[in-house]
Design an enzyme around this catalytic site. Structure first.
Site, PDB file in Angstrom:
ATOM      1  N   HIS A   1      23.057  -5.240  -0.279  1.00  0.00           N
ATOM      2  CA  HIS A   1      22.920  -6.284  -1.418  1.00  0.00           C
ATOM      3  C   HIS A   1      22.385  -4.558  -1.797  1.00  0.00           C
ATOM      4  O   HIS A   1      21.145  -4.718  -2.276  1.00  0.00           O
ATOM      5  CB  HIS A   1      22.171  -7.653  -1.586  1.00  0.00           C
ATOM      6  CG  HIS A   1      22.120  -7.680  -3.541  1.00  0.00           C
ATOM      7  ND1 HIS A   1      24.011  -8.009  -3.992  1.00  0.00           N
ATOM      8  CD2 HIS A   1      21.492  -8.007  -4.031  1.00  0.00           C
ATOM      9  CE1 HIS A   1      23.369  -8.263  -4.846  1.00  0.00           C
ATOM     10  NE2 HIS A   1      21.913  -8.234  -5.305  1.00  0.00           N
ATOM     11  N   ASN A   2      23.229  -4.062  -3.493  1.00  0.00           N
ATOM     12  CA  ASN A   2      21.643  -3.526  -4.537  1.00  0.00           C
ATOM     13  C   ASN A   2      22.039  -2.395  -3.417  1.00  0.00           C
ATOM     14  O   ASN A   2      20.680  -2.006  -3.138  1.00  0.00           O
ATOM     15  CB  ASN A   2      20.457  -4.232  -5.253  1.00  0.00           C
ATOM     16  CG  ASN A   2      21.326  -4.957  -5.737  1.00  0.00           C
ATOM     17  OD1 ASN A   2      22.367  -5.004  -6.103  1.00  0.00           O
ATOM     18  ND2 ASN A   2      20.132  -5.476  -6.368  1.00  0.00           N
TER      19      ASN A   2
ATOM     20  N   GLU B   1      27.448  -2.295  -1.245  1.00  0.00           N
ATOM     21  CA  GLU B   1      27.680  -2.284  -2.966  1.00  0.00           C
ATOM     22  C   GLU B   1      27.321  -1.696  -3.380  1.00  0.00           C
ATOM     23  O   GLU B   1      26.721  -0.765  -3.736  1.00  0.00           O
ATOM     24  CB  GLU B   1      27.244  -3.661  -2.927  1.00  0.00           C
ATOM     25  CG  GLU B   1      27.128  -4.241  -4.836  1.00  0.00           C
ATOM     26  CD  GLU B   1      25.968  -5.175  -4.683  1.00  0.00           C
ATOM     27  OE1 GLU B   1      26.589  -5.679  -5.244  1.00  0.00           O
ATOM     28  OE2 GLU B   1      24.493  -5.084  -4.680  1.00  0.00           O
TER      29      GLU B   1
ATOM     30  N   ASP C   1      27.870  -1.100  -7.672  1.00  0.00           N
ATOM     31  CA  ASP C   1      27.735  -1.669  -8.953  1.00  0.00           C
ATOM     32  C   ASP C   1      28.296  -0.182  -9.785  1.00  0.00           C
ATOM     33  O   ASP C   1      27.496   0.759  -9.914  1.00  0.00           O
ATOM     34  CB  ASP C   1      26.690  -1.703  -9.153  1.00  0.00           C
ATOM     35  CG  ASP C   1      25.981  -3.346  -8.911  1.00  0.00           C
ATOM     36  OD1 ASP C   1      26.793  -4.368  -8.331  1.00  0.00           O
ATOM     37  OD2 ASP C   1      24.866  -3.695  -8.893  1.00  0.00           O
TER      38      ASP C   1
ATOM     39  N   HIS D   1      21.699  -0.293 -11.927  1.00  0.00           N
ATOM     40  CA  HIS D   1      21.958  -1.929 -12.034  1.00  0.00           C
ATOM     41  C   HIS D   1      21.576  -1.908 -13.277  1.00  0.00           C
ATOM     42  O   HIS D   1      21.074  -1.792 -14.070  1.00  0.00           O
ATOM     43  CB  HIS D   1      20.073  -1.738 -11.312  1.00  0.00           C
ATOM     44  CG  HIS D   1      20.800  -3.677 -10.572  1.00  0.00           C
ATOM     45  ND1 HIS D   1      19.461  -4.246 -10.404  1.00  0.00           N
ATOM     46  CD2 HIS D   1      21.174  -4.614 -10.836  1.00  0.00           C
ATOM     47  CE1 HIS D   1      19.737  -5.438 -10.465  1.00  0.00           C
ATOM     48  NE2 HIS D   1      20.748  -5.792 -10.914  1.00  0.00           N
TER      49      HIS D   1
ATOM     50  N   GLU E   1      31.381  -4.297  -7.742  1.00  0.00           N
ATOM     51  CA  GLU E   1      31.171  -4.868  -8.954  1.00  0.00           C
ATOM     52  C   GLU E   1      31.906  -3.573 -10.019  1.00  0.00           C
ATOM     53  O   GLU E   1      30.480  -2.904 -10.292  1.00  0.00           O
ATOM     54  CB  GLU E   1      29.831  -4.578  -8.725  1.00  0.00           C
ATOM     55  CG  GLU E   1      28.385  -5.687  -7.777  1.00  0.00           C
ATOM     56  CD  GLU E   1      29.091  -7.206  -8.411  1.00  0.00           C
ATOM     57  OE1 GLU E   1      29.244  -7.640  -9.591  1.00  0.00           O
ATOM     58  OE2 GLU E   1      28.951  -8.196  -7.517  1.00  0.00           O
TER      59      GLU E   1
END
Length: 263
Positions: free
Chosen positions: A88-89, A118, A120, A132, A166
């Site tokens: 994640h991230n 991930e 974003d 982020h 994302e």
């Protein structure tokens, strides 16, 4: 006499450590290896050597050595049947509010064995960036990340890599994304089939990269969605990106509703 021979070592491991498969041959081999530089080559061990065996990650590993270093499980079941090592991230190298984002983090997690990472993705001045959103974190170039993923995806494993997108981009940026994925990943990018069905197994997806994310409303033109449900679906996703998105993102309300609602 403060000594332990192979038979006694075998009994200890079998009865105290509950490893009934531990053989007398294995016990003898361990004792011999501990005395490999001893010209007398005794057939037993003293207490310090016994402690060395107990504390050694090779002689007394928690893991079955026959199962280390390769995938021994059956990888011919549908993809959702498996737990997937995920990140994640992924871009964060430190604090996710004011730390640094780096391209190198993608190389690190892939080499460490992650199979789902991930991205974003946000609008940049002339091309997408990864950041982020809403934080003090720096931006990194989307295309640099895609190239890094291509170069590191299958170093630690041949099994598929899932990119969890994302997507915060407008349609223009999405077209750049789609072109980047297609051109850079090339043969590694798995294109969705024309009809839905059970997902393939990891064995059949070796050396493939799958995109997971929201897709356009036109994707949901089958009878499984009512008009009311379709009205809630996103309409901002471009067709070019939809056509290469293999897994659609869903909201999971609870374990009793495994299909969730499409994003």
């Amino acid at each position: 006499n403060g000594k332990m021979n192979a038979s006694q070592l075998q009994k200890f491991v079998q009865h105290e450590q509950k490893e009934p498969w531990f053989s007398i041959e294995r016990a003898s081999h361990i004792i011999k290896s501990l005395h490999q530089f001893d010209t007398k080559a005794p057939s037993d061990i003293d207490f310090p050597l016994f402690c060395e065996i107990i504390n050694d990650t090779y002689y007394n590993s928690l893991f079955d050595k026959d199962h280390c270093g390769y995938v021994y499980q059956d990888m011919r079941k549908p993809l959702p049947w498996y737990f997937i090592n995920s990140s994640h991230n992924t871009y964060c190298s430190s604090d996710q509010l004011k730390g640094r984002a780096t391209v190198e983090m993608y190389a690190k997690v892939l080499r460490d064995g992650c199979r789902c990472i991930e991205l974003d993705i946000w609008n940049g001045s002339d091309k997408p960036v990864i950041v982020h959103g809403g934080t003090l974190m720096n931006k990194i170039d989307f295309l640099d990340v895609v190239k890094c993923i291509r170069d590191n995806a299958f170093i630690s494993s041949k099994f598929p890599v899932i990119l969890s997108l994302e997507n915060h981009c407008n349609r223009t940026m999405q077209e750049i994304m789609a072109n980047g994925f297609t051109k850079i990943f090339d043969k590694f990018l798995e294109i969705p089939p024309s009809s839905c069905g059970d997902l393939p197994c990891p064995e059949d997806l070796q050396y493939k990269i799958l995109l997971k994310g929201p897709v356009s409303q036109s994707y949901y033109n089958d009878a499984s969605f009512s008009e009311a449900e379709r009205a809630k679906l996103p309409d901002k996703i471009c067709e070019q990106l939809t056509k290469i998105t293999y897994l659609r993102a869903t909201h999971m309300k609870d374990l009793g509703n495994p299909t969730g609602n499409p994003l």
